[in-house]
Scaffold this active site. Structure first.
Site, PDB file in Angstrom:
ATOM      1  N   HIS A  52       0.782  -1.065   0.139  1.00  0.00           N
ATOM      2  CA  HIS A  52       0.001   0.184  -0.055  1.00  0.00           C
ATOM      3  C   HIS A  52       0.882   1.153   0.187  1.00  0.00           C
ATOM      4  CE1 HIS A  52      -3.994  -2.469   0.634  1.00  0.00           C
ATOM      5  NE2 HIS A  52      -3.061  -2.929   1.473  1.00  0.00           N
ATOM      6  N   SER A 120      -3.794  -7.297  -1.655  1.00  0.00           N
ATOM      7  CA  SER A 120      -4.780  -6.542  -0.663  1.00  0.00           C
ATOM      8  C   SER A 120      -5.329  -5.648  -1.519  1.00  0.00           C
ATOM      9  CB  SER A 120      -4.053  -6.082   0.456  1.00  0.00           C
ATOM     10  OG  SER A 120      -5.046  -5.213   1.400  1.00  0.00           O
ATOM     11  N   HIS A 139      -6.480   0.852  -5.632  1.00  0.00           N
ATOM     12  CA  HIS A 139      -5.219   0.440  -5.956  1.00  0.00           C
ATOM     13  C   HIS A 139      -5.211  -1.211  -5.493  1.00  0.00           C
ATOM     14  CE1 HIS A 139      -3.987   1.991  -1.940  1.00  0.00           C
ATOM     15  NE2 HIS A 139      -3.354   0.896  -2.188  1.00  0.00           N
TER      16      HIS A 139
END
EC number: 3.4.21.97
Length: 605
Positions: A52, A120, A139
């Protein structure tokens, strides 16, 4: 830090997997089919980053489709700095004995797959009753373990091979993904990231997940939830390096013997090499491992013979770290099995033909002859029967049906994750074989127990005195038995009863004598007493009188020689003694009661 990576030689890695599974997550992680339908197709490109980090983008999502199990994506990762950092950080023994045969792309696939096996999804937070739009997906991040269920991905060098291990993905979904790949225009795009920043992000990923308990077990569970089977590069195991890991049909196992070559052969399927722990197709194995020749299962006896001949010429390279000083020979299991299969057919030997084979001398005192002809199918086993041309042909080889059934059972067990080495526990407890021969005291009543413990069962006449139990030696039946307390109580009751009965007879006799004397009023000679009829007398009195007559003679003789004594008893006793000493009248008969009383009084001296 390594030098700047060559961008022209960096090949693309394709990644595919589920972003979420319907009805598997709870709370804000749950994604419904209605949300996915409203969010597709996305209005903008969806980047792929690491953990992330928005400043660490290494690829892009090619397409997202709606499958019956959840949203499924296909992406591309092409970052030269990522390859360079992973190659420099990997240990020299990470690839084991396959280090020299793996291409740079295959090495990158192994490293990325095992370092970042999950994804994720980052999405927009929806307010109540809000309908998502094309900007819902923000994303996709590569990570170790995602928060959502079934988010393990598969990396490969082509789009087709990246989505192939997902067996639960429908054929329509696969065809739609491949059609979207053809329309994608960024297949040659390269994403650049600073190596220093990339190294820090990768280190941060390792540090943040080092306290995750059993993370490889979690990865293996998420992989099974995603329906991945037959994958090549993912090694969900706790072993260090690829030399300690095996992967057969998508089932992980922890093996301590690192570096030992051991292959499992499946007809028409991939070969799984224990030295590397990966599965490759037959064609890829022939290309990457030149010293191993991949063969299919034999269909007839001629194929078995040819396979056995080819297997004898195999000379595999020993892996690194394995001693090669002549202590043992490394042979792949697949070719060893083929060698044994080709030798199970016994040769036709004519009677009387000379036997030039090796003879084995048995141990001293063996019932078998000192030498018997060798048998390749049963070498090392004792002779089976005596009906062959040599007399000791060994055990007959298994037929083809048994081999097919064995292969079918092994494949079924591997598919269902059943360990055939685990002992079966669904069987009843073993019964005691000695139970029928044991003594059954519960079925015996109190009399049997008393007679058994005392050893005097003949007193009631119903049970034998020498009780025999099956399986018990003869001398044990004559040993001294433990006497129960009830036996002594019964003996005490019998003895007390006899004394009470005798005392009662004597008391009755005295009462009878008293009554006879009271009828006459005065003492009279014994000749004047009337005899008592036999029918009115207690028969036990006659028996006691006869017993006392034998003792009275001895007592009277002793009284005649002894000196007279002074008796201080009352008048009644003197009267009885006087009557006892009175002479009998000639011709008269004495009464039995008087005789008994006379003897009783004489016995007092």
């Amino acid at each position: 830090m390594a030098a700047e990576a060559d961008e022209e030689n960096c090949e693309a890695l394709y990644v595919a997997g589920y972003l979420a599974l319907y009805s598997k997550d709870e709370g804000e992680l749950n994604i419904t089919p209605e949300i996915v339908r409203s969010a597709l197709p996305p209005t903008s490109k969806i980047p792929i980053n690491i953990d992330h980090r928005k400043d660490c983008v290494v690829g892009e999502v090619i397409a997202i489709i709606e499958d019956i199990r959840g949203p499924f994506f296909l992406g591309i990762v092409r970052c030269p700095q990522l390859h360079a950092v992973l190659f420099e950080a990997a240990h020299s023994n990470f690839f084991g004995n396959r280090d020299s045969v793996l291409s740079p792309l295959e090495r990158a696939l192994y490293l990325v797959t095992n370092y970042l096996p999950s994804v994720s999804l980052s999405s927009k937070r929806l307010s109540p009753n809000e309908i998502p739009d094309g900007n819902f997906f923000t994303h996709v991040a590569l990570c170790v373990v995602g928060r959502r269920v079934g988010t393990v991905v598969n990396y490969d060098c082509t789009p087709e091979s990246s989505i192939e291990p997902f067996r639960v993905l429908s054929m329509e979904s696969k065809a739609r993904l491949l059609s979207l790949v053809k329309d994608y225009a960024g297949l040659n795009k390269v994403w650049k990231v600073s190596e220093d920043k990339l190294a820090k992000v990768l280190l941060s990923t390792a540090v943040n997940n080092m306290l995750l308990r059993d993370r490889w077990d979690v990865v293996a569970k998420r992989r099974r939830e995603a329906g991945i089977m037959g994958h090549v590069y993912l090694q969900a195991s706790t072993g260090y390096g690829l030399a300690r890991i095996t992967n057969v049909n998508g089932v992980e196992s922890k093996l301590p013997n690192a570096g030992v070559i051991n292959a499992t052969f499946h007809p028409g399927g991939p070969i799984y090499d224990l030295a590397l722990g990966v599965g490759e197709s037959n064609e890829d194995c022939e290309k990457t491992v030149p010293h191993l020749k991949v063969t299919q299962l034999c269909r007839n006896d001629s194929d078995m013979a040819s396979v056995a001949g080819n297997a004898s010429n195999i000379s595999p390279q020993p892996p690194s770290g394995v001693p090669t000083g002549g202590e043992f020979v490394l042979i792949p299991t697949a070719y060893y099995s083929q060698l044994l299969t080709g030798q199970t057919k016994n040769p036709q030997v004519s009677i009387g033909a000379p036997n030039n084979g090796q003879y084995i001398v048995g141990p001293y005192g063996s019932p078998h002859p000192p030498a018997f002809p060798p048998n390749t199918g049963g070498y090392g086993c004792p002779p089976g029967h005596f009906g062959g041309p040599y007399g000791f042909p060994g055990y007959p080889p298994p037929n083809r049906l048994e081999m097919q059934m064995s292969a079918f059972m092994n494949a079924l067990a591997a598919e269902r994750g059943i360990d055939l080495q685990t002992p079966c526990v669904n069987f009843p407890d073993k019964t005691d074989v000695r139970r029928p021969g044991k003594r059954d005291f519960k079925s015996m009543d109190q009399r049997e127990l008393d007679s058994f413990y005392s050893g005097e069962s003949q007193m009631d006449g119903e049970f034998p005195s020498n009780i025999y139990f099956p399986g018990e030696p003869t001398y044990i039946t004559h040993r001294r038995r433990r006497v129960s307390p009830s036996y002594w109580q019964r003996r005490h009751r019998v003895s007390n009863g006899q004394h009470e009965e005798l005392a009662g007879v004597v008391a009755k006799l005295q009462q009878e004598v008293t009554e006879l004397k009271s009828q006459n009023g005065t003492q009279m000679p014994l000749s004047h007493h009337t005899n008592i009829p036999e029918g009115t007398r207690d028969p036990r009195i006659s028996i006691l009188l006869k017993q006392l007559q034998s003792v009275s003679g001895l007592c009277s003789s002793q009284n005649t020689t002894s000196t007279p004594h002074t008796d201080t008893v009352g008048q009644d006793v003197n009267a009885v003694e006087a009557s006892s000493k009175a002479p009998l009248i000639q011709g008269s008969t004495a009464d039995d009661a008087d005789m008994f009383a006379n003897q009783m009084m004489v016995g007092r001296c």
